[in-house]
Design an enzyme around this catalytic site. Structure first.
Site, PDB file in Angstrom:
ATOM      1  N   HIS A  77       0.837  -1.210   0.000  1.00  0.00           N
ATOM      2  CA  HIS A  77       0.000   0.000   0.000  1.00  0.00           C
ATOM      3  C   HIS A  77       0.864   1.248   0.000  1.00  0.00           C
ATOM      4  CE1 HIS A  77      -0.126   1.442   4.415  1.00  0.00           C
ATOM      5  NE2 HIS A  77       0.936   0.679   4.266  1.00  0.00           N
ATOM      6  N   CYS A 131       3.803   5.312   5.502  1.00  0.00           N
ATOM      7  CA  CYS A 131       3.857   4.107   6.352  1.00  0.00           C
ATOM      8  C   CYS A 131       5.305   3.632   6.409  1.00  0.00           C
ATOM      9  CB  CYS A 131       2.978   3.008   5.742  1.00  0.00           C
ATOM     10  SG  CYS A 131       3.063   1.423   6.636  1.00  0.00           S
ATOM     11  N   GLN A 149      -6.837  -2.779  10.018  1.00  0.00           N
ATOM     12  CA  GLN A 149      -8.053  -1.983  10.224  1.00  0.00           C
ATOM     13  C   GLN A 149      -9.110  -2.457   9.217  1.00  0.00           C
ATOM     14  OE1 GLN A 149      -7.015   2.249  10.336  1.00  0.00           O
ATOM     15  NE2 GLN A 149      -5.077   1.685  11.306  1.00  0.00           N
ATOM     16  N   SER A 172      -5.678   5.629   9.897  1.00  0.00           N
ATOM     17  CA  SER A 172      -4.263   5.964   9.646  1.00  0.00           C
ATOM     18  C   SER A 172      -4.113   7.039   8.582  1.00  0.00           C
ATOM     19  CB  SER A 172      -3.489   4.710   9.210  1.00  0.00           C
ATOM     20  OG  SER A 172      -3.418   3.801  10.299  1.00  0.00           O
ATOM     21  N   HIS A 175      -5.254   5.484   1.716  1.00  0.00           N
ATOM     22  CA  HIS A 175      -4.405   4.427   1.164  1.00  0.00           C
ATOM     23  C   HIS A 175      -4.766   4.115  -0.284  1.00  0.00           C
ATOM     24  CE1 HIS A 175      -3.731   2.678   5.420  1.00  0.00           C
ATOM     25  NE2 HIS A 175      -4.855   3.350   5.564  1.00  0.00           N
TER      26      HIS A 175
HETATM   27  C1  4DH Z   1       0.727  -2.651   9.568  1.00  0.00           C
HETATM   28  N1  4DH Z   1       2.087  -2.156   9.353  1.00  0.00           N
HETATM   29  N2  4DH Z   1       3.038  -2.927   8.816  1.00  0.00           N
HETATM   30  C2  4DH Z   1       4.160  -2.192   8.713  1.00  0.00           C
HETATM   31  C3  4DH Z   1       5.401  -2.695   8.138  1.00  0.00           C
HETATM   32  C4  4DH Z   1       5.383  -3.859   7.372  1.00  0.00           C
HETATM   33  C5  4DH Z   1       6.564  -4.339   6.784  1.00  0.00           C
HETATM   34  C6  4DH Z   1       7.766  -3.659   6.971  1.00  0.00           C
HETATM   35  C7  4DH Z   1       7.784  -2.490   7.758  1.00  0.00           C
HETATM   36  C8  4DH Z   1       6.609  -2.006   8.339  1.00  0.00           C
HETATM   37  C9  4DH Z   1       3.908  -0.905   9.208  1.00  0.00           C
HETATM   38  C10 4DH Z   1       2.586  -0.905   9.601  1.00  0.00           C
HETATM   39  C11 4DH Z   1       1.837   0.226  10.181  1.00  0.00           C
HETATM   40  O1  4DH Z   1       0.873   0.049  10.915  1.00  0.00           O
HETATM   41  N3  4DH Z   1       2.282   1.444   9.831  1.00  0.00           N
HETATM   42  C12 4DH Z   1       1.631   2.677  10.305  1.00  0.00           C
HETATM   43  C13 4DH Z   1       0.686   3.217   9.218  1.00  0.00           C
HETATM   44  C14 4DH Z   1      -0.277   2.174   8.727  1.00  0.00           C
HETATM   45  N4  4DH Z   1      -1.561   2.075   9.113  1.00  0.00           N
HETATM   46  C15 4DH Z   1      -2.099   1.029   8.457  1.00  0.00           C
HETATM   47  C16 4DH Z   1      -3.392   0.465   8.451  1.00  0.00           C
HETATM   48  C17 4DH Z   1      -3.652  -0.633   7.647  1.00  0.00           C
HETATM   49  C18 4DH Z   1      -2.652  -1.191   6.856  1.00  0.00           C
HETATM   50  C19 4DH Z   1      -1.367  -0.644   6.853  1.00  0.00           C
HETATM   51  C20 4DH Z   1      -1.108   0.486   7.658  1.00  0.00           C
HETATM   52  N5  4DH Z   1       0.014   1.194   7.872  1.00  0.00           N
HETATM   53  C21 4DH Z   1       2.672   3.754  10.537  1.00  0.00           C
HETATM   54  O2  4DH Z   1       3.817   3.575  10.077  1.00  0.00           O
HETATM   55  O3  4DH Z   1       2.309   4.767  11.173  1.00  0.00           O
END
Ligand code: 4DH
Length: 181
Positions: A77, A131, A149, A172, A175
Site C-alpha cells: 500500500h 507508512c 483496520q 491511519s 491508502h
Molecule cells: C501494519 N504495518 N506494517 C508495517 C510494516 C510492514 C513491513 C515492513 C515495515 C513495516 C507498518 C505498519 C503500520 O501500521 N504502519 C503505520 C501506518 C499504517 N496504518 C495502516 C493500516 C492498515 C494497513 C497498513 C497500515 N500502515 C505507521 O507507520 O504509522
C-alpha cells in the site's frame, strides 16, 4: 537489547517482535505498555535506520520466512497521512499538518500516475508513503482477517491478485492498496 541511542526511541521503550503477526512492535518496559506505532518523541530518522537493519537481520523482507497460509493474502500500500490521522507523523515528516482534503488531492495524483502505468505503486511508495513499510515498497507481507483496520482489510480482500484499489480511508490516513498474492 538495543538502547535508545540506537533505536531513537524515548527512554524505557524498545523494539520487540510479534511472533503471531511477524511484525515489530514497541514496548515500554517501565509502564508495561505496547503499541504498533513508535511513541511520541521518537527520533524517526534513527528508528528508520535501526528498523532497516532489524528487518534485514530478521529476513523480514515481506513474503520471505513467512509461509503462505490459507486465508491469508499479501498486499502493498501507499499511505498519505493527514493531521487527523491516528499518528500524524512518519519517517517522511515528523509532524504531518496537511488537511485530509490536501491528502486526498495528493493521493489522487498518485493514483492517476499508477493507473496510467507511468510508475508502479511499489516504486512510488518508496518515497511517497507515510507508512514505515515504504522502505519495502509498501509490502506488508501476508495478513489475514482481523490483522488490519477493517476498512483496509475489506478493500484488500475484495481485490484480485494484481489489482489496485481506489482511495481507502482508515484512521491511519488515505491508502492505495495493491493485492500481491
Ligand atoms: C501494519 N504495518 N506494517 C508495517 C510494516 C510492514 C513491513 C515492513 C515495515 C513495516 C507498518 C505498519 C503500520 O501500521 N504502519 C503505520 C501506518 C499504517 N496504518 C495502516 C493500516 C492498515 C494497513 C497498513 C497500515 N500502515 C505507521 O507507520 O504509522
Amino acid at each position: 537489547m538495543a538502547d535508545q541511542t540506537e533505536t531513537g526511541l524515548p527512554p524505557n521503550w524498545e523494539v520487540r517482535h510479534s511472533q503471531s503477526k511477524n511484525l515489530p512492535y514497541y514496548f515500554n518496559s517501565a509502564e508495561k505498555v505496547s503499541r504498533w506505532e513508535p511513541p511520541a518523541g521518537t527520533d524517526t530518522e534513527k528508528l528508520k535506520n535501526y528498523m532497516a537493519v532489524y528487518h534485514s537481520n530478521k529476513g523480514l523482507a515481506a513474503g520471505t520466512g513467512e509461509d503462505r497460509q490459507p486465508g491469508k493474502i499479501r498486499a502493498a500500500h501507499l499511505l498519505v497521512k493527514h493531521r487527523d490521522s491516528r499518528r500524524p507523523s512518519s519517517w517522511r515528516e515528523n509532524q504531518i499538518t496537511r488537511s485530509k482534503e490536501e491528502a486526498h488531492a495528493i493521493i489522487e495524483a498518485h493514483e492517476r500516475r499508477i493507473k496510467s502505468g507511468e510508475v508502479s505503486l511499489g516504486q512510488l511508495a518508496l518515497t511517497e508513503s507515510d507508512c514505515s513499510s515504504a522502505r519495502k515498497q509498501g509490502d506488508l507481507g501476508y495478513f489475514g482477517r482481523g490483522d488490519m483496520q477493517k476498512e483496509f482489510e475489506d478493500a484488500a480482500f475484495a481485490l484480485k491478485a494484481g489489482e489496485i484499489s481506489g482511495i481507502v480511508d482508515t484512521a491511519s490516513g488515505l491508502h492505495l492498496i495493491e493485492r500481491l498474492e
